[in-house]
Design a protein around this motif. Structure first.
Motif, short mmCIF file in Angstrom:
data_model
loop_
_atom_site.label_atom_id
_atom_site.label_comp_id
_atom_site.label_asym_id
_atom_site.label_seq_id
_atom_site.Cartn_x
_atom_site.Cartn_y
_atom_site.Cartn_z
N ILE A 216 0.86 -1.19 0.00
CA ILE A 216 0.00 0.00 0.00
C ILE A 216 0.89 1.24 0.00
CG2 ILE A 216 -1.77 1.28 1.24
CD1 ILE A 216 -1.38 -2.41 1.91
N VAL A 217 0.79 2.03 -1.06
CA VAL A 217 1.59 3.24 -1.21
C VAL A 217 0.64 4.43 -1.21
CG1 VAL A 217 3.27 4.48 -2.62
CG2 VAL A 217 3.30 1.98 -2.56
N ASP A 218 0.76 5.29 -0.21
CA ASP A 218 -0.09 6.48 -0.09
C ASP A 218 -1.57 6.12 -0.21
OD1 ASP A 218 2.19 8.06 0.19
OD2 ASP A 218 2.37 8.37 -1.97
N GLY A 219 -1.95 5.00 0.39
CA GLY A 219 -3.34 4.57 0.43
C GLY A 219 -3.80 3.71 -0.72
N SER A 220 -2.98 3.54 -1.76
CA SER A 220 -3.34 2.72 -2.93
C SER A 220 -2.62 1.38 -2.87
CB SER A 220 -2.98 3.45 -4.23
OG SER A 220 -3.70 4.65 -4.35
N ALA A 221 -3.39 0.29 -3.05
CA ALA A 221 -2.83 -1.06 -2.98
C ALA A 221 -2.29 -1.50 -4.32
CB ALA A 221 -3.89 -2.04 -2.48
N HIS A 222 -1.12 -2.14 -4.30
CA HIS A 222 -0.48 -2.70 -5.49
C HIS A 222 -0.19 -4.17 -5.20
CE1 HIS A 222 0.27 1.40 -7.10
NE2 HIS A 222 0.40 1.69 -5.82
N LYS A 223 -0.86 -5.07 -5.91
CA LYS A 223 -0.69 -6.49 -5.66
C LYS A 223 0.56 -7.00 -6.37
CE LYS A 223 -4.19 -9.05 -4.95
NZ LYS A 223 -3.80 -9.45 -3.56
N LEU A 224 1.41 -7.71 -5.62
CA LEU A 224 2.63 -8.28 -6.16
C LEU A 224 2.60 -9.79 -6.04
CD1 LEU A 224 5.50 -5.94 -4.85
CD2 LEU A 224 4.11 -5.71 -6.91
N GLY A 225 2.74 -10.48 -7.18
CA GLY A 225 2.93 -11.92 -7.16
C GLY A 225 4.39 -12.26 -6.96
N THR A 226 4.71 -13.53 -7.06
CA THR A 226 6.09 -13.98 -6.85
C THR A 226 7.01 -13.39 -7.90
OG1 THR A 226 5.23 -16.05 -5.94
CG2 THR A 226 7.56 -15.99 -6.54
N LEU A 227 8.06 -12.71 -7.43
CA LEU A 227 9.09 -12.05 -8.23
C LEU A 227 8.58 -10.83 -9.01
CD1 LEU A 227 11.32 -14.97 -9.57
CD2 LEU A 227 11.56 -13.62 -7.48
N ASP A 228 7.37 -10.34 -8.68
CA ASP A 228 6.93 -9.04 -9.20
C ASP A 228 7.64 -7.93 -8.45
OD1 ASP A 228 5.22 -10.37 -10.89
OD2 ASP A 228 3.39 -9.88 -9.77
N GLY A 229 7.73 -6.74 -9.07
CA GLY A 229 8.44 -5.63 -8.47
C GLY A 229 7.60 -4.37 -8.39
N LEU A 230 8.03 -3.44 -7.54
CA LEU A 230 7.37 -2.16 -7.36
C LEU A 230 8.42 -1.09 -7.09
CD1 LEU A 230 4.38 -0.97 -7.04
CD2 LEU A 230 4.87 -1.02 -4.57
N TYR A 231 8.31 0.03 -7.81
CA TYR A 231 9.13 1.20 -7.52
C TYR A 231 8.30 2.20 -6.73
CZ TYR A 231 11.60 5.61 -8.06
OH TYR A 231 12.22 6.80 -7.81
N VAL A 232 8.89 2.76 -5.67
CA VAL A 232 8.20 3.73 -4.82
C VAL A 232 9.09 4.96 -4.71
CG1 VAL A 232 7.14 4.17 -2.59
CG2 VAL A 232 7.13 1.85 -3.53
N GLY A 233 8.54 6.12 -5.04
CA GLY A 233 9.32 7.34 -5.08
C GLY A 233 9.52 8.00 -3.73
N LYS A 234 10.43 8.94 -3.71
CA LYS A 234 10.76 9.71 -2.51
C LYS A 234 9.52 10.37 -1.91
CE LYS A 234 12.82 13.80 -2.88
NZ LYS A 234 12.15 14.79 -2.01
N GLY A 235 9.41 10.31 -0.58
CA GLY A 235 8.34 10.98 0.13
C GLY A 235 7.07 10.19 0.31
N SER A 236 7.03 8.96 -0.19
CA SER A 236 5.81 8.15 -0.11
C SER A 236 5.67 7.48 1.26
CB SER A 236 5.80 7.08 -1.20
OG SER A 236 5.83 7.65 -2.48
N ASP A 237 4.42 7.14 1.60
CA ASP A 237 4.13 6.33 2.77
C ASP A 237 3.82 4.92 2.29
OD1 ASP A 237 3.24 6.06 5.71
OD2 ASP A 237 1.53 5.27 4.58
N ILE A 238 4.41 3.90 2.94
CA ILE A 238 4.27 2.53 2.44
C ILE A 238 3.93 1.58 3.58
CG2 ILE A 238 6.78 2.24 2.61
CD1 ILE A 238 6.63 0.24 0.32
N ARG A 239 3.05 0.62 3.28
CA ARG A 239 2.72 -0.47 4.18
C ARG A 239 2.79 -1.77 3.37
NH1 ARG A 239 3.22 3.26 6.97
NH2 ARG A 239 1.97 4.00 8.74
N LEU A 240 3.26 -2.83 4.02
CA LEU A 240 3.43 -4.12 3.35
C LEU A 240 2.53 -5.15 4.03
CD1 LEU A 240 6.97 -3.24 3.87
CD2 LEU A 240 6.48 -4.03 1.56
#
Length: 270
Positions: free
Chosen positions: A88-112
């Motif tokens: 969850i980046v700044d309140g928006s969920a991004h689903k990651l499967g096995t070996l999927d990736g996510l880039y998160v920029g400076k200043g963001s709030d993140i929950r895993l």
């Protein structure tokens, strides 16, 4: 958080096996319900592991980073090594499967989150904010490398690199070694202007990757197990051979984001 200082190439040539492991091998990144991190002074990268288990996790405000939140002056790469989960980046969920990736920029709030998910986190200093981007191994076109006859066939998935999604200093992706091949890079090369970190995954409990490090002509080796990482300084070659099937996450930070800015090392030079 563990802190490791930068090292010089001469020290590798006289180090014991235990000293090499203490300086370059990262073994304890993943624990259920925790975020475990390591700060290296090699290009000031941070590598961390997060296993949410039954509750979401946030990245701690580690004192070594020196900011109220981890991403105040940093950008982040995330790769999921385990079962599907949500970042969850700044309140928006991004689903990651096995070996999927996510880039998160400076200043963001993140929950895993995600029971069974296992996230590798790599961050580097950033001076600008770039948008969040998700990368699926099922849709990113891999770069086919190597040959069966040289036991080096592999698929390179570039998630953030100089020719793709923008970043300040960080590059990362995943390489999957084909069954029957063993080498992840051969001949090896140097990234003289960037530090690189490898995280090996998909290894059976009894298997290892024999990872080469050191200057050309004076290499040493580490035996690396599943979900263990190696810090590869800019002056070190890097190549490895596995005793069984495996993949690895690679991440770089340093002077530039030119993926092709490297120096090939011949076998004669080794």
């Amino acid at each position: 958080m563990e802190i490791r200082h930068a090292t010089d190439p001469e020290s590798v040539e006289t180090a014991t096996a235990a000293e090499l492991r203490d300086r370059y091998l990262v073994t304890d990144l993943f624990a259920p319900g925790e975020v475990c991190g390591l700060y290296t002074h090699e290009d000031r990268m941070v590598i961390a592991g997060a296993m949410p288990a039954d509750q979401p996790l946030a990245i701690p405000a580690w004192e070594a980073v020196g900011t109220p939140a981890h991403l105040d002056r940093r950008e982040l790469g995330v790769v999921n090594l385990g079962d599907p989960g949500d970042v969850i980046v700044d309140g928006s969920a991004h689903k990651l499967g096995t070996l999927d990736g996510l880039y998160v920029g400076k200043g963001s709030d993140i929950r895993l989150s995600g029971e069974g998910a296992c996230y590798l986190l790599v961050s580097a200093p950033a001076d600008a904010t770039h948008p969040t981007a998700r990368f699926s191994r099922d849709t990113v076109e891999p770069l086919a490398l190597g040959e069966d006859s040289r036991a080096s066939r592999r698929d390179l998935y570039r998630y953030v690199w100089g020719g793709g999604h923008p970043s300040c200093r960080l590059q990362f992706g995943v390489t999957v070694v084909h069954d029957g091949s063993v080498w992840n890079t051969m001949p090896p090369h140097l990234h003289d202007r960037r530090t690189e970190i490898y995280l090996y995954t998909g290894l059976a409990p009894g298997d290892r990757v024999i990872h080469l490090l050191g200057r050309p002509g004076a290499t040493r080796h580490l035996l690396v197990a599943d979900r263990q990482a190696v810090i590869s300084p800019a002056w070190s070659v890097h190549a490895g051979a596995g005793t069984g099937p495996y993949a690895f996450v690679w991440a770089m930070a340093g002077e530039n984001t030119d993926y092709g800015d490297l120096q090939t090392v011949t076998l004669e030079q080794l």
